[in-house]
Scaffold this motif. Structure first.
Motif, PDB file in Angstrom:
ATOM      1  N   HIS A 102       0.767  -1.104   0.028  1.00 26.44           N
ATOM      2  CA  HIS A 102      -0.032   0.084   0.024  1.00 26.44           C
ATOM      3  C   HIS A 102       1.033   1.299  -0.030  1.00 26.44           C
ATOM      4  N   ILE A 103       1.901   1.300   0.789  1.00 23.15           N
ATOM      5  CA  ILE A 103       2.887   2.344   0.902  1.00 23.15           C
ATOM      6  C   ILE A 103       3.621   2.379  -0.580  1.00 23.15           C
ATOM      7  N   LEU A 104       4.158   1.413  -1.128  1.00 22.30           N
ATOM      8  CA  LEU A 104       4.725   1.434  -2.266  1.00 22.30           C
ATOM      9  C   LEU A 104       3.893   1.937  -3.545  1.00 22.30           C
ATOM     10  N   GLU A 105       2.749   1.508  -3.414  1.00 20.86           N
ATOM     11  CA  GLU A 105       1.954   2.064  -4.621  1.00 20.86           C
ATOM     12  C   GLU A 105       1.606   3.342  -4.606  1.00 20.86           C
ATOM     13  N   ALA A 106       1.385   3.963  -3.323  1.00 18.03           N
ATOM     14  CA  ALA A 106       1.140   5.470  -3.155  1.00 18.03           C
ATOM     15  C   ALA A 106       2.288   6.211  -3.502  1.00 18.03           C
ATOM     16  N   LEU A 107       3.373   5.708  -2.938  1.00 19.25           N
ATOM     17  CA  LEU A 107       4.793   6.453  -3.067  1.00 19.25           C
ATOM     18  C   LEU A 107       5.117   6.463  -4.399  1.00 19.25           C
ATOM     19  N   LEU A 108       4.982   5.390  -5.207  1.00 17.12           N
ATOM     20  CA  LEU A 108       5.163   5.634  -6.816  1.00 17.12           C
ATOM     21  C   LEU A 108       4.282   6.569  -7.614  1.00 17.12           C
ATOM     22  N   GLU A 109       3.067   6.485  -6.993  1.00 15.47           N
ATOM     23  CA  GLU A 109       2.211   7.661  -7.620  1.00 15.47           C
ATOM     24  C   GLU A 109       2.506   9.242  -7.340  1.00 15.47           C
ATOM     25  N   MET A 110       3.018   9.245  -5.916  1.00 12.87           N
ATOM     26  CA  MET A 110       3.689  10.653  -5.507  1.00 12.87           C
ATOM     27  C   MET A 110       4.824  10.777  -6.368  1.00 12.87           C
ATOM     28  N   GLN A 111       5.875   9.904  -6.584  1.00 13.19           N
ATOM     29  CA  GLN A 111       6.990  10.104  -7.396  1.00 13.19           C
ATOM     30  C   GLN A 111       6.780  10.702  -8.701  1.00 13.19           C
ATOM     31  N   GLU A 112       5.673   9.876  -9.336  1.00 16.10           N
ATOM     32  CA  GLU A 112       5.420  10.299 -10.680  1.00 16.10           C
ATOM     33  C   GLU A 112       4.687  11.556 -10.771  1.00 16.10           C
TER      34      GLU A 112
END
Ligand SMILES: N[C@@H](CCC(=O)N[C@@H](CS)C(=O)NCC(=O)O)C(=O)O
Length: 211
Positions: free
Chosen positions: A192-202
């Motif tokens: 859950h953290i990973l997916e949200a952080l990838l979105e944030m980074q993008e």
């Protein structure tokens, strides 16, 4: 329900981590054009900021830490994101406050152009706050109490933002902090953290293509 969110916002990202972990079906929408001045947006978000949670009856709730707490109360049957113990719950809330009061302010200020002296002062504030976090984090993969909590929802996006801020200024603000360093490696093992952080980074990359 709807969440007015921006992918790049660490505050909106903390709510998106919680929604994912709780398995709640919430439509994620961007703020309206004309944001943040738009009058209709100000009617639902007096601060003009995201995130804002719009409930099914149209009520709007703003301030990310308050939204996290509200989700606990509205959906007691969903995965709890506060530890069971009273003291551990206080520790989780403390880390949300550390993110809001000590980590985010220097980073928000560093995002705007500053004099070299002011840059140095803000960077010092940020590294002091990160070193306090290094003392507060537990050793486990999660910040507090051995499982995903509001503390992780708040701290994980802030650490991504800190890394990006540091690299823009040519320094790794995390490498000398063993617990923070270990935590940044462990946090992305949570899907859950990973997916949200990838979105944030993008989202950040789209705002500032060089990052
Ligand atoms: N304390 C607020 C902070 C929210 C915030 O600062 N959001 C930023 C995006 S990261 C924003 O909407 N900024 C718009 C503006 O300042 O005009 C919260 O936790 O929700």
């Amino acid at each position: 329900m709807q969440l007015i969110s921006l992918p790049a916002s660490p505050f909106a990202t903390r709510v998106r981590i919680a929604l994912r972990a709780k398995g709640l079906d919430v439509e994620i929408v961007p703020p309206p054009s004309g944001w943040p001045q738009d009058r209709r947006f100000r009617d639902i978000s007096p601060t003009g900021r995201v995130p804002v949670l719009i409930l099914d009856d149209g009520e709007a709730v703003w301030e990310s830490a308050v939204i996290l707490e509200l989700l606990e109360e509205l959906f007691p049957q969903a995965r709890p994101l506060l530890p069971a113990g009273v003291l551990e719950r206080a520790r989780a809330r403390q880390l949300v406050r550390v993110a809001d009061l000590y980590l985010m302010p220097p980073m928000v200020a560093l995002a705007a152009p500053q004099s070299p002296t002011e840059n140095r002062r803000l960077l010092e504030q940020l590294t002091d706050a990160l070193s306090m976090l290094d003392d507060l984090l537990e050793d486990g993969p999660y910040a507090v109490g051995g499982s995903l909590s509001h503390a992780d929802c708040a701290i994980a996006p802030v650490l991504l933002a800190a890394r990006i801020t540091g690299s823009r200024l040519g320094i790794d603000v995390i490498e000398a902090l063993p617990r923070v360093e270990a935590y940044t490696r462990a946090m992305i093992r949570d899907e859950h953290i990973l997916e949200a952080l990838l979105e944030m980074q993008e989202g950040i990359r789209r705002l500032v293509p060089s990052r």
